[in-house]
Design an enzyme around this catalytic site. Structure first.
Site, PDB file in Angstrom:
ATOM      1  N   HIS A 101      23.209 112.260  77.661  1.00 41.39           N
ATOM      2  CA  HIS A 101      24.649 112.333  77.926  1.00 41.39           C
ATOM      3  C   HIS A 101      25.077 111.746  79.266  1.00 41.39           C
ATOM      4  CE1 HIS A 101      23.582 116.033  80.149  1.00 41.39           C
ATOM      5  NE2 HIS A 101      24.723 115.871  80.791  1.00 41.39           N
ATOM      6  N   GLU A 105      26.963 107.065  82.432  1.00 44.84           N
ATOM      7  CA  GLU A 105      27.677 107.370  83.671  1.00 44.84           C
ATOM      8  C   GLU A 105      26.836 107.087  84.912  1.00 44.84           C
ATOM      9  OE1 GLU A 105      29.776 111.373  85.359  1.00 44.84           O
ATOM     10  OE2 GLU A 105      29.786 111.047  83.205  1.00 44.84           O
ATOM     11  N   ASP A 106      25.534 107.393  84.857  1.00 41.77           N
ATOM     12  CA  ASP A 106      24.708 107.366  86.072  1.00 41.77           C
ATOM     13  C   ASP A 106      23.593 106.317  86.086  1.00 41.77           C
ATOM     14  OD1 ASP A 106      26.210 109.388  87.079  1.00 41.77           O
ATOM     15  OD2 ASP A 106      24.784 110.985  86.667  1.00 41.77           O
ATOM     16  N   ASP A 168      26.716 121.080  78.855  1.00 46.46           N
ATOM     17  CA  ASP A 168      26.631 120.369  80.139  1.00 46.46           C
ATOM     18  C   ASP A 168      27.314 121.184  81.242  1.00 46.46           C
ATOM     19  OD1 ASP A 168      26.434 118.185  82.043  1.00 46.46           O
ATOM     20  OD2 ASP A 168      28.513 117.702  81.566  1.00 46.46           O
ATOM     21  N   ASP A 288      37.738 151.496  79.503  1.00 47.53           N
ATOM     22  CA  ASP A 288      36.862 150.864  78.513  1.00 47.53           C
ATOM     23  C   ASP A 288      35.738 150.087  79.192  1.00 47.53           C
ATOM     24  OD1 ASP A 288      38.515 148.954  79.532  1.00 47.53           O
ATOM     25  OD2 ASP A 288      39.046 148.033  77.631  1.00 47.53           O
TER      26      ASP A 288
END
Length: 749
Positions: A101, A105-106, A168, A288
């Protein structure tokens, strides 16, 4: 949490390179991947795991040398994301996407390369979770808005995109401590506002719960720690009570022959904190705090178990909810009740079947399957129907601030179940009104709404609908919505439809005003208007960035700039000659004085010095807060905090929005009013004034009185103080919250 590598800095590796020899793989990474393979083979017996191995090889090659902020190898992150997905028992495509994933991007890998090696489904999912890092945006807000918009659009095509995105985000939140404090706060806030609600809307209770608790821990660490310590201090006593309650429930169900397994738990920190803020109570008053879950074999036995508990223990009125007969929009089903148990101890009970429990924990990840012959369709369309509507409503929103603001409203948990006179269920957000109900039925019903009957009685349009209300909308042909409706409507569908009608009407009026204003000023300056061609006006409009002459007229009508500015471009000689002839008469456009002594001059319109600016009283923005300007006719520019509840009511006229900025420095202070809810005890005021002084703030006014409405020994303290900026205000609020006996502190606008 990587330190993003530039493609040019990465080793140039081919996707067809020889596989990495197993002996050379980092042992930690190898063990993580082997464990992933074993999970996959257990849940998908007989399915080919070769694509997983190929994805791991590629990720290992391309992420080599990259480190997370914690210093560990970057590949640990994709592996952990894939493990979270495997725990959801998602399919192979999801797991492969989890491993890949961050590649686009990287690293230097492209979507086309992923498609060539792993197919269309994986490529589409990887593209859907990839942020828009390579495009240019004017602001972080715009980048965030467009990245979220892209994810939502991808989700509609394939729900696996959001499963990977949530996995992620979950691992990033688990490791958020390695980042600087400012990034921790920003990411955690985004998680609470966007990702946890998405998990809720998809029925993924387990993921949502962890995201909320982690988000709370980093957005307000002091409050989080205080609640955790309070829980821990009573854990032993509470655990004893839970064991006693669990044993008693087991005995009662066994006596009635109802098969069940019982789970007992304490309420989550984030859930406790929300309750404390909402009800202004101390943790001792959360009745509660203890909860029991009964998981049985059939719907019949769910109701039988409920009857057994109510037969032996008193139910608390108003706390019984039947989500089996009417499931929540995310398909959650369960019976909820609260009862007074052994020794007068109240506790919450949830009753459901095994299948309901599986769906409540994992949501869409627990039961989504592809329709045969249609790989992109989810079998249960109802679960993502809300998403299709949401994307449709948001599609036309170009302003990133408006998009993110309305998205947060859309993701708000839906709680109110109402009915049409014919018995159709209409599910709306809490505090929704008859206007929201009308637009939920049909746009024309909403536009022509003139009134409403609820349970047979006429109610005002601002009436907050309640569970079980039967709503009958009264309409009138030709009727149109008013601006006031924007402050009443809660759903984005209603607000967008109202804005569309008002914007059309207001724009037509602004065009007419602008056109007359321009002609009037032309006569005053002696410009022969009849000789000015349409093409000349369009040319000037284009200089201002408007494609059409009507857009220029509208901007003039809204007061965005003066007619003189347009005329000086159309006929500069005539305007200048007219001004010389009338000198020393007052100029056509008089700029307001630059310094009137008003502190509001700490803000100015970006790039312009001669526009009157004032801070809106509804939100009273202070330095450090994000701000936005709104042009008001005849009063100058009103400056609001971007989080102001009135901003979205105003910004339907996009032409009136203008960029503003802070300009002065630390010597300026801002008056802020805080309200503290506290135990009514001696010395608390002295302690409060002491901590405010210690934080460098000055108290201008202070008032305290018993809270007679609550009648529980509490007090309300109102304090007006001077602060330099948002950070100082946050320090003051945090310090007040730490005072023993303070239940909550909130800013009052």
């Amino acid at each position: 949490m990587s330190q993003p590598a530039k493609v040019s800095d990465l080793p140039q590796r081919s996707l067809s390179a020889e596989p990495v020899p197993p002996a050379s793989i980092d042992p930690v990474l190898a063990r993580l991947f082997q464990s992933l393979l074993e999970k996959f083979e257990r849940t998908h017996p007989g399915e080919d795991s070769t694509p997983l191995k190929s994805a791991f090889q590629l990720a290992y090659l391309m992420h080599a040398g990259q480190k997370r902020q914690s210093g560990e190898p970057y590949l640990i992150h994709p592996l952990e994301v894939a493990h979270i997905l495997a725990d959801m028992t998602t399919d192979r495509t999801c797991l492969v996407t989890g491993l890949l994933h961050d590649l686009v991007e990287d690293t230097g890998v492209t979507i086309e390369e992923v498609r060539k090696q792993f197919g269309d489904d994986v490529a589409a999912c990887v593209d859907g979770v990839t942020k828009l890092a390579k495009l240019k945006f004017y602001s972080r807000e715009e980048r965030q808005a467009e990245s979220v918009r892209k994810m939502l659009l991808a989700m509609v095509k394939d729900i696996r995109v959001v499963l990977v995105k949530l996995a992620d985000r979950l691992h990033n939140m688990r490791t958020l401590g390695a980042l600087p404090r400012d990034r921790q706060e920003r990411i955690a806030q985004e998680t609470l506002e966007i990702y946890a609600p998405i998990a809720h809307r998809l029925g993924m209770g387990k993921v949502r719960a962890e995201l909320e608790d982690l988000g709370f821990e980093f957005t307000d660490p002091e409050a989080f720690q205080e609640i955790v310590e309070a829980i821990e201090s009573k854990r032993k006593a509470n655990q004893g009570l839970l064991d006693e309650i669990r044993g008693a429930v087991e005995v009662k169900l066994r006596r009635e022959g109802i098969p069940a397994r019982i789970e007992a738990r304490l309420k989550r920190p984030y859930s406790i904190w929300q309750k404390l803020k909402r009800q202004k109570i101390s943790i001792d008053q959360v009745y509660d705090l203890l909860a029991v879950r009964i998981i049985t074999d059939s719907v019949k036995n769910c109701y039988a178990a409920l009857g057994t508990l109510h037969g032996d223990w008193h139910p608390i009125p108003g706390r019984i909810k039947d989500f089996i007969a009417i499931p929540r929009p995310n398909l959650y089903q369960s019976l909820h009740t609260s009862v007074i148990g052994p020794g007068g101890q109240p506790f919450e009970v949830q009753i459901r079947t095994e299948e309901m429990h599986r769906i409540a924990e994992d949501g869409i990840a627990a039961h989504w399957k592809y329709k045969e012959g249609n790989k992109n369709a989810v079998q249960d369309e109802q679960q993502i129907a809300w998403l299709r509507q949401l994307v449709e409503w948001q599609r036309e929103m170009h302003d990133p601030g408006e998009f993110m603001s309305t998205l947060k409203v859309d993701l708000y948990p839906e709680e109110v179940y109402t009915f049409t006179p014919k018995g159709k269920v209409i599910v709306l957000p809490r505090e929704a009104t008859p206007i929201d109900f009308a637009y939920a039925i049909h746009t024309e019903v909403g536009n022509q709404c003139v009134g409403a009957k609820v349970n047979g009685r006429i109610v005002p349009l601002k009436y907050a609908l309640k569970n079980g209300d039967v709503v009958d909308i009264l309409t009138q042909q030709g009727h149109l919505p008013s601006k006031d409706w924007l402050s009443i409507a809660k759903t984005s569908k209603a607000r967008n439809k109202i804005k569309a009608v008002i914007n059309t009407t207001e724009r037509a009026r602004a065009i007419e005003i602008g056109e007359k204003y321009l002609e009037k000023e032309a006569r005053r300056f002696g410009v022969q208007w009849k000789k000015v061609t349409r093409e000349q006006v369009i040319s000037v409009a284009n200089e201002y960035g408007f494609p059409k002459m009507e857009d220029l007229h509208a901007a003039l009508g809204y007061g965005k700039f003066s007619a003189r500015q347009v005329l000086i471009k159309l006929a500069p000689e005539q305007v200048e000659a007219s001004e010389r002839a009338t000198a020393p008469a007052e100029p056509a456009v008089v700029a307001p004085p630059k310094d009137t002594g008003d502190k509001d001059l700490v803000i100015k319109v970006k790039g312009i010095d001669d526009v009157m600016v004032y801070r809106a009283k509804c939100c009273n923005p202070i330095r450090g807060e994000q701000i936005v300007g709104y042009i008001t006719r005849g009063k100058g520019v009103a400056v609001h905090s971007v989080n102001c509840t009135n901003v979205q009511n105003l910004m339907y006229e996009v032409e009136r929005k203008i960029t503003v900025e802070w300009v002065r420095t630390a010597e300026d202070t801002f008056a802020v009013r805080l309200t503290a809810y506290a135990d009514d005890r001696p010395g608390i005021l002295s302690h409060l004034t002491s901590v405010v002084f210690h934080e460098g703030s000055n108290i201008k006014a202070l008032e305290a009185q018993p809270d007679e409405q609550r009648g529980d020994g509490s007090a309300v303290i109102s304090v007006l103080l001077d602060v330099k900026d948002k950070k100082q205000l946050e320090r003051v609020v945090a310090a007040i919250r730490r005072i023993s006996g303070i239940r909550d502190v909130e800013r009052v606008n």
